[in-house]
Design an enzyme around this catalytic site. Structure first.
Site, PDB file in Angstrom:
ATOM      1  N   GLY A   1       3.377 -13.606  -6.447  1.00 36.56           N
ATOM      2  CA  GLY A   1       5.147 -14.148  -6.188  1.00 36.56           C
ATOM      3  C   GLY A   1       5.426 -14.215  -5.293  1.00 36.56           C
ATOM      4  O   GLY A   1       5.180 -15.225  -5.423  1.00 36.56           O
ATOM      5  N   ARG A   2       7.273 -14.050  -5.049  1.00 34.03           N
ATOM      6  CA  ARG A   2       7.890 -14.830  -4.254  1.00 34.03           C
ATOM      7  C   ARG A   2       7.278 -14.810  -2.773  1.00 34.03           C
ATOM      8  O   ARG A   2       7.468 -15.732  -2.383  1.00 34.03           O
ATOM      9  CB  ARG A   2       9.451 -13.750  -4.078  1.00 34.03           C
ATOM     10  CG  ARG A   2      11.004 -13.924  -5.043  1.00 34.03           C
ATOM     11  CD  ARG A   2      11.352 -13.226  -5.002  1.00 34.03           C
ATOM     12  NE  ARG A   2      11.256 -11.896  -5.432  1.00 34.03           N
ATOM     13  CZ  ARG A   2      11.679 -11.050  -5.656  1.00 34.03           C
ATOM     14  NH1 ARG A   2      12.379 -11.712  -6.730  1.00 34.03           N
ATOM     15  NH2 ARG A   2      11.269  -9.692  -6.089  1.00 34.03           N
ATOM     16  N   ILE A   3       6.860 -13.509  -2.458  1.00 36.40           N
ATOM     17  CA  ILE A   3       6.622 -13.648  -1.030  1.00 36.40           C
ATOM     18  C   ILE A   3       5.714 -15.035  -0.873  1.00 36.40           C
ATOM     19  O   ILE A   3       5.472 -15.877  -0.058  1.00 36.40           O
ATOM     20  CB  ILE A   3       6.467 -12.260  -0.039  1.00 36.40           C
ATOM     21  CG1 ILE A   3       7.490 -11.732   0.385  1.00 36.40           C
ATOM     22  CG2 ILE A   3       5.575 -12.637   0.742  1.00 36.40           C
ATOM     23  CD1 ILE A   3       7.549 -10.280   0.093  1.00 36.40           C
TER      24      ILE A   3
ATOM     25  N   THR B   1       0.721  -8.311   5.144  1.00 36.07           N
ATOM     26  CA  THR B   1       1.713  -8.292   5.506  1.00 36.07           C
ATOM     27  C   THR B   1       2.471  -6.985   3.893  1.00 36.07           C
ATOM     28  O   THR B   1       4.248  -7.039   3.751  1.00 36.07           O
ATOM     29  CB  THR B   1       2.579  -9.338   5.174  1.00 36.07           C
ATOM     30  OG1 THR B   1       2.751 -10.295   4.438  1.00 36.07           O
ATOM     31  CG2 THR B   1       2.692  -9.916   6.756  1.00 36.07           C
TER      32      THR B   1
ATOM     33  N   ARG C   1       1.172  -3.189   1.936  1.00 33.39           N
ATOM     34  CA  ARG C   1       1.508  -2.388   2.523  1.00 33.39           C
ATOM     35  C   ARG C   1      -0.247  -1.307   2.824  1.00 33.39           C
ATOM     36  O   ARG C   1      -0.888  -2.408   2.409  1.00 33.39           O
ATOM     37  CB  ARG C   1       1.648  -1.999   1.291  1.00 33.39           C
ATOM     38  CG  ARG C   1       3.284  -1.194   0.730  1.00 33.39           C
ATOM     39  CD  ARG C   1       4.066  -1.072   1.659  1.00 33.39           C
ATOM     40  NE  ARG C   1       5.144  -0.847   0.944  1.00 33.39           N
ATOM     41  CZ  ARG C   1       6.440  -1.530   1.604  1.00 33.39           C
ATOM     42  NH1 ARG C   1       5.817  -2.226   2.240  1.00 33.39           N
ATOM     43  NH2 ARG C   1       7.948  -1.570   1.012  1.00 33.39           N
TER      44      ARG C   1
ATOM     45  N   GLU D   1       1.125   4.658   7.978  1.00 33.92           N
ATOM     46  CA  GLU D   1       2.376   4.473   9.228  1.00 33.92           C
ATOM     47  C   GLU D   1       3.066   5.703   9.966  1.00 33.92           C
ATOM     48  O   GLU D   1       3.295   6.353   9.111  1.00 33.92           O
ATOM     49  CB  GLU D   1       3.388   3.610   9.134  1.00 33.92           C
ATOM     50  CG  GLU D   1       1.966   2.432   8.392  1.00 33.92           C
ATOM     51  CD  GLU D   1       3.186   0.922   7.673  1.00 33.92           C
ATOM     52  OE1 GLU D   1       4.639   1.287   8.243  1.00 33.92           O
ATOM     53  OE2 GLU D   1       2.779  -0.460   6.907  1.00 33.92           O
TER      54      GLU D   1
ATOM     55  N   HIS E   1       4.845  -3.258  11.267  1.00 27.22           N
ATOM     56  CA  HIS E   1       6.270  -3.239  10.267  1.00 27.22           C
ATOM     57  C   HIS E   1       7.133  -3.994  10.677  1.00 27.22           C
ATOM     58  O   HIS E   1       7.634  -3.637  10.224  1.00 27.22           O
ATOM     59  CB  HIS E   1       5.956  -1.858   9.541  1.00 27.22           C
ATOM     60  CG  HIS E   1       5.867  -2.260   7.899  1.00 27.22           C
ATOM     61  ND1 HIS E   1       5.880  -1.804   7.274  1.00 27.22           N
ATOM     62  CD2 HIS E   1       6.967  -3.191   6.961  1.00 27.22           C
ATOM     63  CE1 HIS E   1       6.025  -1.315   6.032  1.00 27.22           C
ATOM     64  NE2 HIS E   1       6.388  -2.985   6.207  1.00 27.22           N
TER      65      HIS E   1
HETATM   66  C1  GLV Z   1       9.299  -3.770   3.330  1.00 28.06           C
HETATM   67  O1  GLV Z   1       8.147  -3.638   3.950  1.00 28.06           O
HETATM   68  C2  GLV Z   1      10.176  -3.982   2.556  1.00 28.06           C
HETATM   69  O2  GLV Z   1       9.312  -3.243   1.117  1.00 28.06           O
HETATM   70  O3  GLV Z   1      11.030  -3.867   1.697  1.00 28.06           O
END
Ligand code: GLV
Length: 324
Positions: A156-158, A235, A237, A266, A284
């Site tokens: 995806g984007r990230i 980064t 989940r 968490e 996070h």
């Molecule tokens: C951060 O973890 C988000 O999903 O915005």
């Protein structure tokens, strides 16, 4: 226009102001504290709209208590905290805040890639503890980053923003996902099956949403496919990784290390993880910059206001619930 709104925690501006401009009543939890599902049930009752966070358990029972509510505007790109199917069944819109946290999250992935490979967090602890013995030819040797293979799970984007940064490090790129991503292809990335990515990557970076299919995607079996010199970066989940299996892999040297920004349960983390020195552990922080959080607040506010005004919110994640 009805406009009774609940905001589940203090959040940065401008979201709250945007909401107050149109809503007749806005109540906000004044404490930096995550409300339980039971507390949320009481708070959401009788509201027309709720602005919530990724830490809020918006489950079936909370949605049931929110009878008549138009929208839950989640201030996050991920919305695994919301039972979207239950919301859709009740005709409640769910929105998220995509796009604006891409760069900040990619930066945190890179913080972890560099930090864990070059042992930055561990070195910082050594300095503060006064344990630096002086430069030594064998002292705190880490892994290389430049020229090593980066494998992106979830195209995806990230993932794309992480890949763009990797070009500067001349890293061969692999990615795994259901669909090809032309932007990643244009960066020279090769789409491969997950096992091939795990076996060939020096850094495996996770960028999938949390769904029933991705829960424990990285389990003991997946970890066993990775090179003993490779690092896992998460980064996305926490529950995408079986954290107990990860601790075992880190302790036994099955993989070289892990850089984590997210955890299975968490704010806790699995027993033994804190003792693994071959990790960099962040609380996070992916979207935690002043500008990014303000942008997320604005988008969540805009989504909520649109729904209150009977308009289709720009970032609707359950279009099936939209009656137009
Ligand atoms: C951060 O973890 C988000 O999903 O915005």
């Amino acid at each position: 226009m009805p406009g009774r709104v609940y905001i589940t925690q203090p959040i940065p501006e401008p979201g709250p102001s945007l909401v107050k401009e149109v809503a007749e009543l806005v109540e906000q939890n004044p404490d930096d504290r995550i409300l339980s599902a039971e507390e949320l049930r009481t708070k959401v009752a009788g509201r027309d709209a709720v602005l919530c966070l990724l830490t809020d358990p918006i489950n079936e029972s909370v949605l049931e208590a929110a009878e008549g509510c138009k929208v839950f505007a989640n201030m996050a790109v991920g919305y695994n905290n919301v039972d979207v199917a239950a919301a859709t069944k009740r005709g409640i819109l769910v929105t998220n805040t995509p796009g604006v946290l891409t760069e900040a999250t990619a930066d945190i992935a890179w913080t972890l890639i560099l930090g864990v490979a070059r042992r930055a967090a561990e070195g910082d602890v050594e300095m503060r503890a006064g344990r630096f013995p002086g430069w030594g030819p064998m002292y705190m040797l880490g892994g290389d980053v430049s020229g090593r293979t980066l494998g992106l799970v979830g195209p995806g984007r990230i993932a794309t923003a992480v890949a763009e940064r990797a070009k500067g490090f001349r890293m061969p790129l692999l990615y795994h996902g259901r669909r090809p991503n032309p932007e990643l292809d244009a960066l020279g990335a090769r789409q491969v099956p997950l096992d091939e990515l795990l076996a060939e990557s020096d850094f495996v970076s996770l960028h999938v949403p949390l769904t029933p299919e991705t829960k424990h995607l990285i389990d003991a079996r997946a970890l066993s496919k990775m090179k003993p010199t490779a690092y896992l970066i998460n980064t996305a989940r926490g529950p995408v990784v079986d954290e107990k299996a990860l601790v075992k892999a880190l302790k036994s040297g099955q993989i070289a290390g892990a850089g984590l920004d997210v955890y299975e349960d968490e704010p806790k983390m699995a027993e033994g993880l804190a003792d693994c020195s071959n990790t960099m552990l962040l609380p996070h922080l992916g979207s935690a910059t002043v500008a990014t959080r303000a942008a997320m607040s604005r988008i969540a506010g805009e989504n909520l206001v649109a729904a209150l005004q009977g308009k289709r919110p720009p970032n609707l994640v359950n279009p099936e619930a939209w009656k137009g």
